[in-house]
Design a protein around this motif. Structure first.
Motif, PDB file in Angstrom:
ATOM      1  N   GLY A 243       0.820  -1.209   0.000  1.00 37.91           N
ATOM      2  CA  GLY A 243       0.000   0.000   0.000  1.00 37.91           C
ATOM      3  C   GLY A 243       0.852   1.256   0.000  1.00 37.91           C
TER       4      GLY A 243
ATOM      5  N   SER B 121       0.807   5.807   0.845  1.00 40.44           N
ATOM      6  CA  SER B 121       0.189   6.821   1.694  1.00 40.44           C
ATOM      7  C   SER B 121      -0.667   7.790   0.895  1.00 40.44           C
TER       8      SER B 121
ATOM      9  N   MET C 234      -4.576   9.005   1.587  1.00 39.70           N
ATOM     10  CA  MET C 234      -4.885   8.652   2.970  1.00 39.70           C
ATOM     11  C   MET C 234      -5.569   9.793   3.705  1.00 39.70           C
TER      12      MET C 234
ATOM     13  N   SER D 161      -9.168   9.903   5.091  1.00 39.41           N
ATOM     14  CA  SER D 161      -9.649   8.541   5.292  1.00 39.41           C
ATOM     15  C   SER D 161      -9.980   8.317   6.758  1.00 39.41           C
TER      16      SER D 161
ATOM     17  N   GLY E 207     -10.502   5.445   9.957  1.00 44.41           N
ATOM     18  CA  GLY E 207     -10.047   4.130  10.392  1.00 44.41           C
ATOM     19  C   GLY E 207     -10.299   3.979  11.870  1.00 44.41           C
TER      20      GLY E 207
ATOM     21  N   VAL F 255      -6.102   1.568   8.901  1.00 45.06           N
ATOM     22  CA  VAL F 255      -6.752   2.350   7.850  1.00 45.06           C
ATOM     23  C   VAL F 255      -6.517   1.649   6.518  1.00 45.06           C
ATOM     24  N   HIS F 256      -7.563   1.541   5.699  1.00 46.23           N
ATOM     25  CA  HIS F 256      -7.421   0.877   4.384  1.00 46.23           C
ATOM     26  C   HIS F 256      -6.838  -0.524   4.529  1.00 46.23           C
ATOM     27  N   SER F 257      -7.276  -1.268   5.549  1.00 44.28           N
ATOM     28  CA  SER F 257      -6.830  -2.644   5.777  1.00 44.28           C
ATOM     29  C   SER F 257      -5.334  -2.771   6.046  1.00 44.28           C
ATOM     30  N   GLU F 258      -4.716  -1.686   6.494  1.00 40.80           N
ATOM     31  CA  GLU F 258      -3.292  -1.726   6.838  1.00 40.80           C
ATOM     32  C   GLU F 258      -3.077  -1.088   8.204  1.00 40.80           C
TER      33      GLU F 258
ATOM     34  N   TRP G  34      -0.886   1.326  10.546  1.00 38.06           N
ATOM     35  CA  TRP G  34      -0.004   2.482  10.401  1.00 38.06           C
ATOM     36  C   TRP G  34       0.392   2.992  11.780  1.00 38.06           C
TER      37      TRP G  34
END
Length: 86
Positions: free
Chosen positions: A1, A3, A6, A9, A11, A28-31, A33
């Motif tokens: 992924g 940045s 982002m 976004s 999460g 966030v976004h399936s990751e 951070w």
């Protein structure tokens, strides 16, 4: 992924963020951070990404909107409080 895209976004906090320069972790976004925030944010809180520096996000909690949506719930709580005082 990456940045890009982002900012803005939403999460969820996975590891609580102490606030200041100490970082926590957000999902966030399936990751996962690393994330920092001006004020402490507990794990499980919904957040919004304000900015990205390298692999670190600056976030803020979305608590305010949730409270506004729950106005009926706030009234219930104050009603219960009055009953308890009798």
């Amino acid at each position: 992924g990456g940045s890009e895209g982002m900012v803005g976004s939403q999460g969820k906090v996975r590891v609580g963020i102490p606030g200041g320069h100490e970082s926590g972790q957000v999902f966030v976004h399936s990751e996962l951070w690393r994330a920092v925030s001006a004020s402490p944010i507990e794990a499980g809180t919904r957040i919004e990404v304000l900015s990205v520096t390298g692999l670190e996000l600056e976030v803020r909690e979305l608590e305010e909107r949730r409270i506004q949506e729950r106005n009926p719930g706030v009234e219930e709580t104050s009603a219960n409080h009055l009953i308890n005082e009798e």
